[in-house]
Motif scaffolding. Sequence first.
Motif, short mmCIF file in Angstrom:
data_model
loop_
_atom_site.label_atom_id
_atom_site.label_comp_id
_atom_site.label_asym_id
_atom_site.label_seq_id
_atom_site.Cartn_x
_atom_site.Cartn_y
_atom_site.Cartn_z
N VAL A 166 73.86 50.18 26.27
CA VAL A 166 73.95 49.41 25.03
C VAL A 166 73.65 47.94 25.31
N ARG A 167 72.87 47.36 24.44
CA ARG A 167 72.61 45.92 24.49
C ARG A 167 72.86 45.34 23.11
N VAL A 168 73.38 44.13 23.08
CA VAL A 168 73.69 43.49 21.80
C VAL A 168 73.10 42.09 21.77
N VAL A 169 72.77 41.67 20.56
CA VAL A 169 72.40 40.28 20.30
C VAL A 169 73.49 39.70 19.42
N ALA A 170 74.08 38.62 19.87
CA ALA A 170 75.22 38.03 19.15
C ALA A 170 74.87 36.63 18.69
N GLN A 171 75.22 36.32 17.44
CA GLN A 171 75.05 34.98 16.89
C GLN A 171 76.42 34.48 16.45
N VAL A 172 76.84 33.37 17.04
CA VAL A 172 78.18 32.84 16.81
C VAL A 172 78.15 31.79 15.72
N ASP A 173 79.08 31.95 14.76
CA ASP A 173 79.32 30.92 13.75
C ASP A 173 80.56 30.16 14.22
N ASP A 174 80.36 29.04 14.88
CA ASP A 174 81.48 28.29 15.47
C ASP A 174 82.44 27.79 14.40
N ASP A 175 81.92 27.39 13.25
CA ASP A 175 82.79 26.85 12.20
C ASP A 175 83.75 27.92 11.67
N ALA A 176 83.23 29.14 11.51
CA ALA A 176 84.06 30.22 10.97
C ALA A 176 84.81 30.96 12.06
N GLY A 177 84.38 30.80 13.33
CA GLY A 177 84.99 31.55 14.40
C GLY A 177 84.66 33.03 14.34
N LEU A 178 83.45 33.35 13.84
CA LEU A 178 83.04 34.74 13.66
C LEU A 178 81.72 34.98 14.37
N VAL A 179 81.42 36.26 14.60
CA VAL A 179 80.21 36.63 15.34
C VAL A 179 79.45 37.68 14.55
N ASP A 180 78.14 37.46 14.38
CA ASP A 180 77.23 38.48 13.85
C ASP A 180 76.56 39.16 15.03
N VAL A 181 76.38 40.47 14.91
CA VAL A 181 75.88 41.21 16.07
C VAL A 181 74.90 42.30 15.66
N ALA A 182 73.89 42.50 16.48
CA ALA A 182 72.98 43.63 16.35
C ALA A 182 73.13 44.49 17.61
N VAL A 183 73.26 45.79 17.43
CA VAL A 183 73.56 46.71 18.52
C VAL A 183 72.38 47.63 18.76
N HIS A 184 71.97 47.75 20.03
CA HIS A 184 70.85 48.62 20.40
C HIS A 184 71.26 49.61 21.48
N HIS A 185 70.81 50.85 21.31
CA HIS A 185 70.87 51.86 22.36
C HIS A 185 69.56 52.64 22.29
N PRO A 186 68.96 52.99 23.41
CA PRO A 186 67.67 53.68 23.37
C PRO A 186 67.66 54.97 22.55
N LEU A 187 68.81 55.62 22.40
CA LEU A 187 68.85 56.89 21.67
C LEU A 187 69.05 56.73 20.17
N LEU A 188 69.27 55.52 19.69
CA LEU A 188 69.52 55.34 18.26
C LEU A 188 68.32 55.74 17.41
N SER A 189 67.13 55.69 17.98
CA SER A 189 65.93 56.08 17.23
C SER A 189 65.79 57.60 17.12
N GLU A 190 66.64 58.35 17.85
CA GLU A 190 66.51 59.80 17.89
C GLU A 190 67.58 60.54 17.09
N VAL A 191 68.44 59.82 16.40
CA VAL A 191 69.53 60.47 15.66
C VAL A 191 69.44 60.09 14.19
N ASP A 192 70.21 60.81 13.35
CA ASP A 192 70.17 60.55 11.92
C ASP A 192 70.93 59.27 11.58
N GLU A 193 70.86 58.89 10.31
CA GLU A 193 71.43 57.59 9.90
C GLU A 193 72.94 57.54 10.10
N PHE A 194 73.64 58.65 9.78
CA PHE A 194 75.09 58.66 9.96
C PHE A 194 75.45 58.46 11.43
N SER A 195 74.77 59.20 12.31
CA SER A 195 75.04 59.08 13.74
C SER A 195 74.67 57.70 14.25
#
Length: 266
Positions: A166-195
């Motif tokens: 798993v690899r993630v890209v994280a964007q930090v909002d320092d003012d809010a103290g919150l993090v936005d994140v995108a999550v990648h795994h090589p198998l995510l392209s091989e499963v259905d939307e729920f999975s």
Amino acid sequence: MGLFRRKRSGADGVGHRGDDGTGVAAESTPVGDAPDPRTPWPEQPVPDDPHAAAAEFWSTWAELLPHLSAALGEGDTERAENLLVEPVAAVHPGLQFSVDRGGRAIYALVVSSREDPELRPYTDAWRQAAPPDDAIWEFHDSVPPVPDPAGVAVNFAGQRFDLDDVRVVAQVDDDAGLVDVAVHHPLLSEVDEFSRTTMTFLPLDVTLGERLAAERLRRVETAVAAPDNAITLVEFRGLVRQVAGLPADDGPRGDDADDGDGGAPR
């Protein structure tokens, strides 16, 4: 690993799927005793007093301990969990729970509100009334992080997801103290939307623990294609803990001491 087979404490007690989409094997029912599948499950009452419900649970727990020990001694975690379905539902029918390997003790009992504010008073009362952790049992009122997410593999949707990939890209909002994140795994392209959705959120809970993830993550997206400037889950945990003002690592469970649960030891 019990973390990935959380059981709901609802009326039927067996064969549920948790919100993370992972299955729980149903206990077989004799054909002659099977209910009419058209019969709705009875609505379970919600206790008015969380503290009284918690006290009743721990009284029942003491009675069940010999039976739980026998089941776990035989390696039958499913039987042990089935013994706890009704007692946990009596605290609140909306709770989820699991029997896991412990971080400091041999076993861990996890009872989770899934960070639902309506359920949180019940898990708070449950944890406050719990006996002290010992060498055999430790108790958690939210799903804790695993010590090393890179060593975890999840069999799901016919695939084996190694969280080390798993690899993630994280964007930090320092003012809010919150993090936005995108999550990648090589198998995510091989499963259905729920999975795909399940395996986007599950690595975050595993890495941060349920409570820290709920408190600090804002926008969570799936990255089917490998993103640039991505980091590992362990690096991501360090980043989020820094945003939360927590030490990078404070023990086997990662966020046990400082995750806002009132300082209860776990």
